[in-house]
Design an enzyme around this catalytic site. Structure first.
Site, PDB file in Angstrom:
ATOM      1  N   CYS A 154       0.827  -1.210   0.000  1.00 51.57           N
ATOM      2  CA  CYS A 154       0.000   0.000   0.000  1.00 51.57           C
ATOM      3  C   CYS A 154       0.867   1.269   0.000  1.00 51.57           C
ATOM      4  CB  CYS A 154      -0.986  -0.060   1.163  1.00 51.57           C
ATOM      5  SG  CYS A 154      -2.443   0.965   0.881  1.00 51.57           S
ATOM      6  N   HIS A 167      -3.752  -5.057   0.744  1.00 52.03           N
ATOM      7  CA  HIS A 167      -3.184  -5.487   2.029  1.00 52.03           C
ATOM      8  C   HIS A 167      -3.277  -6.999   2.205  1.00 52.03           C
ATOM      9  CE1 HIS A 167      -2.535  -1.644   4.127  1.00 52.03           C
ATOM     10  NE2 HIS A 167      -3.507  -1.204   3.350  1.00 52.03           N
ATOM     11  N   GLU A 179      -1.857  -8.799   4.317  1.00 56.96           N
ATOM     12  CA  GLU A 179      -1.788  -9.200   5.733  1.00 56.96           C
ATOM     13  C   GLU A 179      -3.134  -9.075   6.449  1.00 56.96           C
ATOM     14  OE1 GLU A 179      -0.852  -6.355   4.530  1.00 56.96           O
ATOM     15  OE2 GLU A 179      -1.754  -4.872   5.874  1.00 56.96           O
TER      16      GLU A 179
END
Ligand SMILES: *[C@@H]1O[C@H](CO)[C@@H](O)[C@H](O)[C@H]1NC(C)=O
Ligand SMILES: *[C@@H]1O[C@H](CO)[C@@H](O)[C@H](O)[C@H]1NC(C)=O
Ligand SMILES: *[C@@H]1O[C@H](CO)[C@@H](O)[C@H](O)[C@H]1NC(C)=O
Ligand SMILES: *[C@@H]1O[C@H](CO)[C@@H](O)[C@H](O)[C@H]1NC(C)=O
Ligand SMILES: *[C@@H]1O[C@H](CO)[C@@H](O)[C@H](O)[C@H]1NC(C)=O
Ligand SMILES: *[C@@H]1O[C@H](CO)[C@@H](O)[C@H](O)[C@H]1NC(C)=O
Ligand SMILES: *[C@@H]1O[C@H](CO)[C@@H](O)[C@H](O)[C@H]1NC(C)=O
Ligand SMILES: *[C@@H]1O[C@H](CO)[C@@H](O)[C@H](O)[C@H]1NC(C)=O
Length: 373
Positions: free
Chosen positions: A131, A242, A244
Site C-alpha cells: 500500500c 493489504h 496481511e
C-alpha cells in the site's frame, strides 16, 4: 549401516550447501512509522513516537521469517549498518505524507537507496512495499516525482485482475492454476487507499520500462489502477492492497477472511520470505541478533481503544535511540483509526476516561481515516 551413513553425509552436505546459498529463517526489517500527533496512540500511551502494526510482523512470521524493527529518525550510518545484517525489508502501509521530516519517508529514502546500492554490488536485498510502501517505492525510484492520482478505494474487497503476461513476472512465475483460479473469482484482495497509480501515469518518465505491472483493479468509481508491480532489475515488489489483513486484522467487517482470501494473502507472504531466503547476510553474532529482534518488544491490544489495527508495537525515542523528538508536522493522515464497519471501540474499565471520545474528535478521526493507505 554404510548406506545410512552415506545418505546422512549427503544430507548434511546438502544442508551445508543450502546454508551457503541462503538462509532458511531469514530476518526481515519492518520499517516503523511516526504516530500522529494528538492521535489515539499519543492519547493512550506516554512517549510513544512510532509504531508497527503487528499484522505485518505476524504476516512474515507466518511464512517462516523473523522480524527486526527498523527505526525512523536515525542517520544514514544506522540504516547502512542494519542493511548489511538483514535479509529483506518490508515497507508497511499506513498514513503519512512523504514530506514529513525524520519519519517513514526519510527512513524509506535511506533503505531504498541502500537496497539499490547493495543489489548493484551483487548483494541480494529484496524490498516489499504494501500500500503506502508500494507508493513510496515507486516514488523514490521515480526520483521523487509524484505520479499518484487521487482515487477512492477504501474498504474494498475485490478479485485479482491479472494482466495477460503476469506469469512472466518473478512474483507469479510459480503460482499454481488453482490459486490463480481462486484469486480471479473470489474477493481476495483488500484495498484501503486514497491514492492510485495508473498505467497512464507509468508511461510518464517511462516508469513502465523499469516496473512490470502484473495486475490492475478498479476503484469504487471504476477508475483503473495498478495493484501489483515488480521492478524489472531489482528484487523490489509492490502491492496496493493489504495481503496481511485477511490473515491478521479483524477491525472492519469489510476485510475478507474467507479461505480464499487467507490462501491468497499467504501466497504473497510465502513469496517474499522465499525471496529473503536467497540472501545470506547475518548479524555479527548471536547476542547482537537477539538484542535487535522484535521479541524484545510487546505489542499492545490497540483495537480495544479504537485503532484500526488489532495490535501495534509502539516505540519511544529512547527505545529507538533517538536523542530528541523528531519534528512531526501536525498534518497528514491518521493511522489511529476511528470506528468503522461496525467495529465499536470499547471503553476500558478503570481506564483514564479519555477513552470516551468527545464527539468532535470522533468526527475528525472518522474523517482522517479516509487518508489511511
Ligand atoms: C515519558 O518521558 C518523560 C520525560 O522523559 C518521563 O519523565 C516519563 O517517565 C516518561 N513516561 C513513561 C511512561 O515512560
Ligand atoms: C549517527 O548516529 C549515531 C548514534 O545514533 C552516532 O553515534 C553517529 O556518530 C552518527 N553518525 C553521523 C555520521 O552523524
Ligand atoms: C506535505 O504534503 C501535503 C500533501 O500534499 C501538503 O498538504 C502539505 O502542505 C505538505 N507539507 C509541507 C511541509 O510541505
Ligand atoms: C532517476 O535518477 C537516476 C539517476 O540520476 C536515473 O538513472 C533515472 O533514470 C531517473 N529515473 C527517473 C524515473 O527519472
Ligand atoms: C465480491 O464482492 C462484490 C461486491 O461486494 C459482490 O457483489 C460479489 O458477490 C462478491 N463476490 C464473491 C465471489 O463473493
Ligand atoms: C512505455 O510508455 C512509452 C510512452 O507511451 C511507450 O513508448 C513505450 O513503448 C512503453 N514501454 C513499454 C515497455 O510498454
Ligand atoms: C554471500 O554470498 C556472496 C555472493 O554469493 C558471497 O560472496 C559471500 O561470501 C557470502 N557470504 C556469506 C557470509 O556466506
Ligand atoms: C557482537 O557484535 C556487536 C556488534 O558488532 C559487538 O559490539 C559485540 O561486542 C559482539 N559481541 C560478541 C560477544 O562478540
Amino acid at each position: 549401516m554404510q548406506k545410512f551413513s552415506i545418505s546422512l553425509l549427503i544430507f548434511i552436505g546438502a544442508l551445508l550447501a543450502a546454508s551457503e546459498a541462503g538462509i532458511s529463517s531469514p530476518i526481515i526489517g519492518v520499517l516503523t512509522q511516526e504516530v500522529y500527533v494528538d492521535g489515539l496512540i499519543s492519547r493512550h500511551f506516554d512517549n510513544k513516537t512510532s509504531y508497527i502494526a503487528a499484522s505485518y510482523v505476524k504476516y512474515l512470521e507466518g511464512a517462516g521469517a523473523r522480524v527486526v524493527p527498523i527505526w525512523i529518525g536515525r542517520n544514514r550510518s544506522y540504516y547502512d549498518d542494519l542493511m548489511r545484517k538483514i535479509n529483506g525489508v518490508l515497507l508497511p502501509g499506513g498514513a503519512t505524507w512523504f514530506n514529513q521530516s525524520n519519519g517513514y519517508a526519510d527512513a524509506g529514502e535511506h533503505l531504498i537507496h541502500l537496497a539499490i546500492e547493495l543489489n548493484d554490488q551483487g548483494v541480494f536485498m529484496p524490498v516489499w512495499g504494501t500500500c503506502l510502501g508500494m507508493e513510496l517505492l515507486v516514488y523514490k525510484l521515480a526520483n521523487e516525482t509524484e505520479h499518484r492520482i487521487n482515487c477512492e478505494a477504501t474498504g474494498m474487497a475485490v478479485p485479482m485482475e491479472f494482466k495477460e503476461d503476469y506469469k512472466k513476472s518473478r512474483l507469479f512465475a510459480s503460482i499454481t492454476d488453482d490459486v490463480v483460479d481462486t484469486m480471479v473469482k473470489e474477493n481476495v484482495t483488500y484495498h484501503w487507499h486514497q491514492f492510485c497509480y495508473t498505467e497512464k501515469d507509468f508511461e510518464r518518465d517511462l516508469l513502465n520500462e523499469t516496473w512490470r505491472v502484473m495486475s490492475l483493479n478498479h476503484d469504487w468509481n471504476g477508475v483503473e489502477f495498478i495493484s501489483t508491480v515488480e521492478h524489472i532489475k531489482y528484487p523490489f515488489y509492490g502491492v496496493q492492497f493489504h495481503p496481511e489483513k485477511p490473515l491478521y486484522e479483524f477491525t472492519k467487517t469489510s476485510i475478507p477472511h474467507t479461505a480464499a482470501a487467507v490462501l491468497s494473502g499467504q501466497f504473497f507472504a510465502d513469496f517474499f520470505v522465499s525471496e529473503a531466503r536467497e540472501s545470506n547476510q547475518s548479524f555479527s553474532n548471536a547476542t547482537e541478533q537477539a538484542r535487535t529482534l522484535i521479541y524484545n518488544y510487546k505489542p499492545e491490544y490497540t483495537s480495544i481503544l479504537g485503532s484500526s489495527y488489532i495490535q501495534q508495537y509502539l516505540f519511544t525515542n529512547v527505545e529507538m535511540e533517538i536523542p530528541e523528538i523528531p519534528e512531526i508536522p501536525d498534518e497528514g493522515g491518521n493511522n489511529d483509526g476511528g470506528s468503522s464497519g461496525g467495529y465499536i471501540p470499547i471503553v476500558v474499565p478503570g481506564g483514564d476516561g479519555s477513552t470516551t471520545m468527545p464527539l468532535l474528535s470522533g468526527l475528525l478521526l472518522t474523517l482522517v481515516l479516509l487518508s489511511i493507505n
